[in-house]
Design a protein around this motif. Structure first.
Motif, short mmCIF file in Angstrom:
data_model
loop_
_atom_site.label_atom_id
_atom_site.label_comp_id
_atom_site.label_asym_id
_atom_site.label_seq_id
_atom_site.Cartn_x
_atom_site.Cartn_y
_atom_site.Cartn_z
N VAL A 192 0.85 -1.18 0.00
CA VAL A 192 0.00 0.00 0.00
C VAL A 192 0.89 1.23 0.00
N ALA A 193 0.70 2.09 -0.99
CA ALA A 193 1.44 3.35 -1.07
C ALA A 193 0.69 4.41 -0.26
N ILE A 194 1.38 5.01 0.68
CA ILE A 194 0.75 5.96 1.61
C ILE A 194 1.41 7.32 1.43
N THR A 201 -8.19 -1.07 16.98
CA THR A 201 -6.80 -0.99 17.43
C THR A 201 -5.92 -0.59 16.26
N TYR A 202 -4.81 0.07 16.56
CA TYR A 202 -3.86 0.50 15.53
C TYR A 202 -2.46 0.03 15.91
N THR A 203 -1.66 -0.26 14.89
CA THR A 203 -0.28 -0.67 15.08
C THR A 203 0.61 0.15 14.15
N ALA A 204 1.74 0.61 14.68
CA ALA A 204 2.67 1.38 13.87
C ALA A 204 3.21 0.51 12.74
N ILE A 205 3.30 1.06 11.55
CA ILE A 205 3.84 0.30 10.43
C ILE A 205 5.35 0.48 10.38
N ARG A 206 5.99 -0.39 9.63
CA ARG A 206 7.44 -0.33 9.51
C ARG A 206 7.87 1.02 8.92
N ASN A 207 8.98 1.54 9.43
CA ASN A 207 9.58 2.82 9.01
C ASN A 207 8.81 4.04 9.53
N SER A 208 7.89 3.82 10.45
CA SER A 208 7.23 4.93 11.12
C SER A 208 7.91 5.17 12.46
N ALA A 235 5.11 13.41 3.05
CA ALA A 235 5.93 12.21 3.21
C ALA A 235 5.24 11.04 2.53
N THR A 236 6.02 10.14 1.99
CA THR A 236 5.48 8.94 1.36
C THR A 236 6.21 7.71 1.88
N LEU A 237 5.50 6.62 2.03
CA LEU A 237 6.11 5.35 2.38
C LEU A 237 5.19 4.23 1.94
N SER A 238 5.72 3.02 1.89
CA SER A 238 4.95 1.86 1.44
C SER A 238 4.83 0.86 2.58
N ASP A 239 3.63 0.28 2.68
CA ASP A 239 3.36 -0.73 3.69
C ASP A 239 3.38 -2.09 3.00
N ASP A 257 3.92 9.95 12.51
CA ASP A 257 3.68 8.58 12.95
C ASP A 257 2.56 8.02 12.09
N VAL A 258 2.75 6.84 11.55
CA VAL A 258 1.75 6.23 10.68
C VAL A 258 1.36 4.88 11.26
N GLU A 259 0.07 4.64 11.41
CA GLU A 259 -0.44 3.41 12.00
C GLU A 259 -1.51 2.78 11.12
N ARG A 260 -1.61 1.45 11.22
CA ARG A 260 -2.59 0.69 10.44
C ARG A 260 -3.54 -0.05 11.38
N SER A 261 -4.81 -0.11 10.98
CA SER A 261 -5.81 -0.91 11.70
C SER A 261 -6.43 -1.89 10.73
N ASP A 262 -6.55 -3.15 11.16
CA ASP A 262 -7.25 -4.14 10.34
C ASP A 262 -8.50 -4.65 11.04
N ASP A 263 -8.97 -3.89 12.06
CA ASP A 263 -10.20 -4.27 12.76
C ASP A 263 -11.15 -3.08 12.85
N SER A 264 -11.26 -2.36 11.73
CA SER A 264 -12.19 -1.22 11.61
C SER A 264 -11.91 -0.10 12.61
N GLY A 265 -10.64 0.08 12.95
CA GLY A 265 -10.25 1.19 13.80
C GLY A 265 -10.29 0.91 15.28
#
Length: 523
Positions: free
Chosen positions: A297-299, A483-490, A500-504, A473-481
């Motif tokens: 995912v490109a963010i 809980t969130y977890t920081a993604i790599r390189n954040s 800023a751009t980064l890929s997950d 700080d960039v975080e991802r949730s896979d349970d509809s928000g």
């Protein structure tokens, strides 16, 4: 450190098997009179024969911990003598239960001397940690295994040495008062130990006022806003890595430790109270799309915090960073202010449009083809006019490419009206200026401008100026928000346009995910 010397004060068992020489009234008294004129020996030649005696005690302070307990005795051993000594604790007086250490043997000729049995027990014989109760129930056992009268052992004195260490203390010195510059405050403390032992570890917990003010609050069990866990370190401070909520009162609780027998011996908790009142950077906007060729995912994160300096944004000091451009003069005025105590006063030098811009020396770096927004609030002195805020695009040579103004809004003599603009930077744009315009102003008319801002993205928003060194700080949730977890390189640093751009690459497959971001910046 402190050493308490305990002496026998009661017979526990078999005192009748021993003879007292020198006149003492009891066996235990003969072993505690500090005299070489009195001693005890086994009465008969029957073996084995043993004696058990209790010790007096000492009251330990709540601020000290036992490091070790040792046994000493002043004895004479005969030519072929064989004696054993051990130290124990009484755990059940009614059941007469005693746990003893492994016995230490002394045999053959030994002239009168004080023997250190070097037990130095860091825990009790029953393997429990030393407590006041166990110190109160110390007992020793002496067994004489000599078969001839001349070989018997004589005991003159018996000692128990209780070695303790003082509990360390801590004074939390920061943060305190009202914190206005960061939501990541540093917690600082002073460590002290009367024995001079160094700090081995620390632990920090931050509680908000709702938590620490609640009934039943406990530093050990209540849920903190932030905690470090136990950190093995001699450092006397740490900057928190999790930011705290603004406009909230907190207490920073700290406890420190020294090593006692290789284990952390902690101080009591201490705290410093503080409140956060921070002009925080704006929440950024986030765009994300799936790239099927890479399975990632490109963010893209767009910061929305004001590019302007603190003074440019609200004119609290002077007009530095602003310049009159068309049919105008400018001044700092305290006659009106939307925020703070001053604003930019624009006076029309003739009838017509009046324009002022930020200076070319403070031009803001932009990313070509990216969207940017500007905002400003206007107020009329005597006559309402149409007003607008704009973005002047400039190429790498400093030449103006174009100026994009937002929808004109009519200002008022009684209230502040906001104007905004969102525009896409031309392909050749390198920098931008913020422009404020009064349309068809009358000669000598005065209009005020305040709360001026410029940032990346398509959602105009005002924050104070003066921020720098942006990251997200960039975080991802896979349970509809939920809980969130920081993604790599954040966290990731932003460029000079606050983008800023980064890929997950670790996004779970066949799952709907949500991303969020939070801005960090320095003031």
């Amino acid at each position: 450190m402190a050493t308490y010397v305990l002496r026998p004060n009661a017979n526990w068992n078999n005192d009748s098997l021993f003879t007292i020489s020198g006149g003492s009234a009891s066996v235990h008294a003969a072993l505690a009179d500090n005299s070489d004129s009195t001693f005890i020996t086994r009465t008969s030649n029957t073996i084995p024969a043993f004696y058990e005696g209790e010790f007096g005690t000492t009251t330990l302070a709540a601020t000290e911990q036992v490091l070790s307990v040792n046994l000493r005795a002043r004895i004479v051993v005969g030519t072929a003598g064989n004696a054993q000594f051990s130290l124990g604790v009484i755990t059940d007086r009614n059941g007469r239960t005693v746990y003893y250490s492994v016995p230490i043997t002394k045999q053959n000729t030994l002239a009168l001397s004080t023997v250190d049995f070097a037990l130095n027990m860091t825990s009790a014989p029953n393997v429990a940690a030393w407590t006041q109760t166990l110190i109160d129930n110390l007992v020793f056992k002496f067994s004489d295994n000599a078969t001839a009268t001349a070989d018997k052992t004589s005991i003159y004195e018996v000692y128990v040495d209780v070695l303790t260490t003082a509990q360390p203390t801590v004074t939390v010195t920061a943060p305190s008062g009202t914190i206005t510059t960061t939501s990541f405050p540093s917690v600082v403390w002073t460590y002290a130990d009367t024995d001079g032992d160094p700090q081995s570890a620390y632990e920090i917990k931050i509680f908000d006022s709702t938590t620490y003010g609640a009934s039943g609050f406990d530093e050990d069990t209540s849920t903190p806003s932030v905690e470090t866990g136990i950190v093995a370190s001699s450092n006397n401070g740490q900057t928190l890595e999790a930011d705290l909520a603004n406009s909230t009162t907190y207490r920073a609780y700290v406890r420190v430790a020294q090593l006692a027998n290789g284990v952390n011996y902690f101080s009591d908790w201490a705290y410093s109270q503080f409140a956060l009142s921070v002009d925080a950077p704006a929440n950024p906007t986030v765009s994300a799309f799936y790239e099927s060729d890479t399975g990632s995912v490109a963010i893209t994160i767009f910061g929305r915090t004001n590019f302007l300096s603190d003074n440019q944004a609200s004119l609290e000091t002077n007009t530095a960073g602003w310049v009159a451009v068309t049919n105008s003069s400018i001044a700092r005025s305290t006659a009106q202010a939307s925020i703070g105590s001053a604003s930019l006063a624009i006076t029309a030098t003739a009838s017509g449009d009046s324009v002022a811009t930020t200076t070319t020396g403070t031009a803001f770096i932009v990313t070509p083809s990216a969207e940017f927004s500007a905002t400003a609030e206007f107020r009329a002195n005597t006559t309402a006019r149409s007003t607008a805020v704009g973005i002047e695009w400039r190429n790498s040579s400093g030449t103006t490419i174009s100026t994009a103004y937002g929808t004109a809004e009519t200002d008022s003599t009684s209230a502040w009206n906001q104007c905004t603009v969102t525009a896409t930077a031309p392909a050749t744009a390198a920098t931008a200026l913020v422009a404020v315009k009064i349309i068809s102003a009358g000669s000598s008319e005065v209009h005020y401008v305040d709360k001026i801002g410029f940032h990346a993205g398509d959602s105009p928003f005002w924050t104070r100026g003066g921020f720098s060194a942006f990251s997200f700080d960039v975080e991802r949730s896979d349970d509809s928000g939920a809980t969130y977890t920081a993604i790599r390189n954040s966290p990731i640093s932003a460029n000079t346009s606050q983008i800023a751009t980064l890929s997950d690459f670790e996004v779970p497959l066949d799952t709907t995910v949500t991303y969020r971001s939070k801005a960090r910046a320095e003031i």
